[in-house]
Design a protein around this motif. Structure first.
Motif, PDB file in Angstrom:
ATOM      1  N   MET A 128     -22.461  10.555 -19.115  1.00 57.38           N
ATOM      2  CA  MET A 128     -23.474  10.514 -17.132  1.00 57.38           C
ATOM      3  C   MET A 128     -24.086  11.638 -17.178  1.00 57.38           C
ATOM      4  SD  MET A 128     -22.880   8.328 -14.297  1.00 57.38           S
ATOM      5  CE  MET A 128     -21.617   7.367 -15.346  1.00 57.38           C
ATOM      6  N   LYS A 129     -23.535  13.047 -17.685  1.00 51.91           N
ATOM      7  CA  LYS A 129     -24.569  13.522 -17.152  1.00 51.91           C
ATOM      8  C   LYS A 129     -26.508  13.501 -17.607  1.00 51.91           C
ATOM      9  CE  LYS A 129     -20.259  16.610 -16.341  1.00 51.91           C
ATOM     10  NZ  LYS A 129     -20.245  18.203 -17.213  1.00 51.91           N
ATOM     11  N   LYS A 130     -25.698  13.270 -19.053  1.00 55.58           N
ATOM     12  CA  LYS A 130     -27.783  13.077 -19.596  1.00 55.58           C
ATOM     13  C   LYS A 130     -28.076  11.595 -18.161  1.00 55.58           C
ATOM     14  CE  LYS A 130     -30.646  13.138 -21.638  1.00 55.58           C
ATOM     15  NZ  LYS A 130     -32.108  13.884 -21.812  1.00 55.58           N
ATOM     16  N   LYS A 147     -13.523  -0.066 -10.983  1.00 55.91           N
ATOM     17  CA  LYS A 147     -12.279  -0.044 -10.022  1.00 55.91           C
ATOM     18  C   LYS A 147     -11.670   1.214  -9.586  1.00 55.91           C
ATOM     19  CE  LYS A 147     -11.298  -3.848 -13.578  1.00 55.91           C
ATOM     20  NZ  LYS A 147     -10.728  -3.990 -14.630  1.00 55.91           N
ATOM     21  N   ASP A 148     -10.512   1.111  -8.951  1.00 61.54           N
ATOM     22  CA  ASP A 148     -10.106   1.562  -8.062  1.00 61.54           C
ATOM     23  C   ASP A 148      -9.819   3.186  -8.597  1.00 61.54           C
ATOM     24  OD1 ASP A 148      -7.677   0.704  -8.736  1.00 61.54           O
ATOM     25  OD2 ASP A 148      -6.760   0.482  -7.115  1.00 61.54           O
ATOM     26  N   ARG A 149      -9.253   2.896 -10.053  1.00 58.00           N
ATOM     27  CA  ARG A 149      -8.230   3.791 -10.957  1.00 58.00           C
ATOM     28  C   ARG A 149     -10.076   5.148 -10.903  1.00 58.00           C
ATOM     29  NH1 ARG A 149      -9.474   2.101 -15.774  1.00 58.00           N
ATOM     30  NH2 ARG A 149     -10.215   0.054 -16.223  1.00 58.00           N
ATOM     31  N   LEU A 150     -11.223   4.760 -11.556  1.00 50.26           N
ATOM     32  CA  LEU A 150     -12.108   5.247 -11.604  1.00 50.26           C
ATOM     33  C   LEU A 150     -12.954   5.597 -10.807  1.00 50.26           C
ATOM     34  CD1 LEU A 150     -13.434   2.211 -14.386  1.00 50.26           C
ATOM     35  CD2 LEU A 150     -11.786   5.094 -14.969  1.00 50.26           C
ATOM     36  N   ILE A 151     -11.843   5.760  -9.442  1.00 51.37           N
ATOM     37  CA  ILE A 151     -12.883   6.224  -8.118  1.00 51.37           C
ATOM     38  C   ILE A 151     -13.084   8.407  -8.481  1.00 51.37           C
ATOM     39  CG2 ILE A 151     -12.639   6.636  -5.765  1.00 51.37           C
ATOM     40  CD1 ILE A 151     -12.406   3.970  -5.706  1.00 51.37           C
ATOM     41  N   LYS A 152     -12.168   8.420  -9.130  1.00 50.00           N
ATOM     42  CA  LYS A 152     -12.251   9.763  -8.793  1.00 50.00           C
ATOM     43  C   LYS A 152     -13.006  10.572 -10.094  1.00 50.00           C
ATOM     44  CE  LYS A 152      -8.904  11.308  -5.814  1.00 50.00           C
ATOM     45  NZ  LYS A 152      -9.461  11.729  -4.417  1.00 50.00           N
ATOM     46  N   PHE A 153     -13.172   9.647 -11.299  1.00 49.74           N
ATOM     47  CA  PHE A 153     -13.742  10.099 -11.899  1.00 49.74           C
ATOM     48  C   PHE A 153     -15.342   9.969 -12.084  1.00 49.74           C
ATOM     49  CE2 PHE A 153     -16.769   8.633 -16.048  1.00 49.74           C
ATOM     50  CZ  PHE A 153     -16.382   9.137 -16.224  1.00 49.74           C
ATOM     51  N   TYR A 154     -15.441   9.302 -11.081  1.00 48.27           N
ATOM     52  CA  TYR A 154     -17.417   8.797 -11.099  1.00 48.27           C
ATOM     53  C   TYR A 154     -17.664   9.972  -9.240  1.00 48.27           C
ATOM     54  CZ  TYR A 154     -18.096   5.353 -13.615  1.00 48.27           C
ATOM     55  OH  TYR A 154     -17.532   4.509 -14.872  1.00 48.27           O
ATOM     56  N   GLN A 188     -17.050  13.482  -9.307  1.00 45.64           N
ATOM     57  CA  GLN A 188     -16.735  14.587  -9.836  1.00 45.64           C
ATOM     58  C   GLN A 188     -18.487  14.620 -10.234  1.00 45.64           C
ATOM     59  OE1 GLN A 188     -15.018  14.920 -14.200  1.00 45.64           O
ATOM     60  NE2 GLN A 188     -15.307  13.079 -13.940  1.00 45.64           N
ATOM     61  N   PHE A 189     -18.762  13.583 -10.406  1.00 43.10           N
ATOM     62  CA  PHE A 189     -20.250  13.754 -10.264  1.00 43.10           C
ATOM     63  C   PHE A 189     -21.589  13.958  -9.291  1.00 43.10           C
ATOM     64  CE2 PHE A 189     -18.755  10.976 -14.402  1.00 43.10           C
ATOM     65  CZ  PHE A 189     -18.891  12.150 -14.769  1.00 43.10           C
ATOM     66  N   GLY A 190     -20.264  13.176  -8.005  1.00 38.35           N
ATOM     67  CA  GLY A 190     -20.901  13.765  -6.670  1.00 38.35           C
ATOM     68  C   GLY A 190     -21.382  12.177  -6.368  1.00 38.35           C
ATOM     69  N   PHE A 191     -21.079  11.445  -7.342  1.00 34.39           N
ATOM     70  CA  PHE A 191     -20.653   9.740  -6.453  1.00 34.39           C
ATOM     71  C   PHE A 191     -19.939   9.988  -5.292  1.00 34.39           C
ATOM     72  CE2 PHE A 191     -22.364   8.881 -10.392  1.00 34.39           C
ATOM     73  CZ  PHE A 191     -23.541   7.838 -10.135  1.00 34.39           C
ATOM     74  N   ALA A 192     -20.453   8.317  -4.039  1.00 33.23           N
ATOM     75  CA  ALA A 192     -19.539   8.405  -3.025  1.00 33.23           C
ATOM     76  C   ALA A 192     -19.352   7.376  -2.853  1.00 33.23           C
ATOM     77  CB  ALA A 192     -20.056   9.404  -1.672  1.00 33.23           C
ATOM     78  N   ASN A 193     -17.889   7.011  -3.021  1.00 33.72           N
ATOM     79  CA  ASN A 193     -17.035   5.595  -2.445  1.00 33.72           C
ATOM     80  C   ASN A 193     -17.765   5.060  -1.225  1.00 33.72           C
ATOM     81  OD1 ASN A 193     -15.486   3.463  -2.558  1.00 33.72           O
ATOM     82  ND2 ASN A 193     -13.850   4.079  -2.175  1.00 33.72           N
ATOM     83  N   GLN A 194     -18.337   3.792  -1.672  1.00 31.87           N
ATOM     84  CA  GLN A 194     -18.610   2.908  -0.702  1.00 31.87           C
ATOM     85  C   GLN A 194     -17.375   1.732   0.645  1.00 31.87           C
ATOM     86  OE1 GLN A 194     -22.648   4.426   0.881  1.00 31.87           O
ATOM     87  NE2 GLN A 194     -21.929   5.571  -0.470  1.00 31.87           N
ATOM     88  N   GLU A 203     -17.740   0.076  -4.860  1.00 30.54           N
ATOM     89  CA  GLU A 203     -19.658   0.804  -4.872  1.00 30.54           C
ATOM     90  C   GLU A 203     -19.111   2.391  -4.869  1.00 30.54           C
ATOM     91  OE1 GLU A 203     -22.902  -1.573  -3.994  1.00 30.54           O
ATOM     92  OE2 GLU A 203     -22.696  -0.190  -2.158  1.00 30.54           O
ATOM     93  N   MET A 204     -19.969   2.711  -5.848  1.00 30.39           N
ATOM     94  CA  MET A 204     -20.376   4.097  -5.428  1.00 30.39           C
ATOM     95  C   MET A 204     -21.679   4.430  -6.235  1.00 30.39           C
ATOM     96  SD  MET A 204     -16.995   5.095  -5.918  1.00 30.39           S
ATOM     97  CE  MET A 204     -17.396   6.704  -6.426  1.00 30.39           C
TER      98      MET A 204
END
Length: 172
Positions: A115-117, A135-142, A144-150, A164-165
């Protein structure tokens, strides 16, 4: 970017049609049947936008992948999954359709490395940002890279609830 060496035995590269079977196999293992893209879908995508399929190889084995298309749309729609002709190579936004890691390689940080690449490549390409659904269980994962939950997506893909992230780059 053709290849990016991470360490001895580990590299990130772009996919080719020769990777079709492995990409389809990872998708089949990593997603429920209703959500998984088919081999035929990947074949169409690879024919149109292979340079938006990033693969992480460890000792010659593909263990992780991220794929998507670029567009000027700011929202990922279900139609994009099935219509590779919606891809615009000069599009401002990178859509991510899937992030897959073989189960035996999960929890080792490979998806994060990849993902960083992807983020670095998209910035270099001058994109405005990246959009994905998860899915909701992966929101925190994304996040960490700066994605914001929309919030909850309008997607009905596979009958699941998606969020949507969005990751915005500074070049807006």
């Amino acid at each position: 970017m053709k290849e990016f060496q991470l360490s001895a035995g580990m590299m990130i590269r772009l996919a080719t049609m020769d990777d079709l079977e492995q990409i389809a196999h990872m998708e089949e293992i990593c997603f429920p049947k209703a959500e998984a893209a088919t081999r035929e879908s990947f074949q169409k995508r690879l024919a149109v936008f292979p340079n938006h399929f990033w693969l992480l190889e460890k000792d010659g084995e593909i263990v992780c992948g991220i794929n998507g298309m670029t567009t000027n749309e700011m929202t990922l729609t279900d139609e994009m999954y099935d219509n590779p002709n919606m891809h615009d190579e000069n599009g401002a936004w990178q859509m991510i359709f899937g992030v897959t890691t073989l189960p035996e390689h999960q929890g080792k940080g490979y998806a994060a490395m990849l993902m960083k690449k992807v983020i670095d490549d998209c910035k270099t390409q001058g994109r405005k940002g990246i959009v994905l659904t998860c899915k909701d269980r992966l929101i925190k994962f994304y996040e960490q890279f700066g994605f914001a939950n929309q919030g909850e997506s309008k997607s009905e893909h596979g009958g699941a609830t998606w969020y949507e992230m969005k990751l915005l780059f500074d070049n807006l």
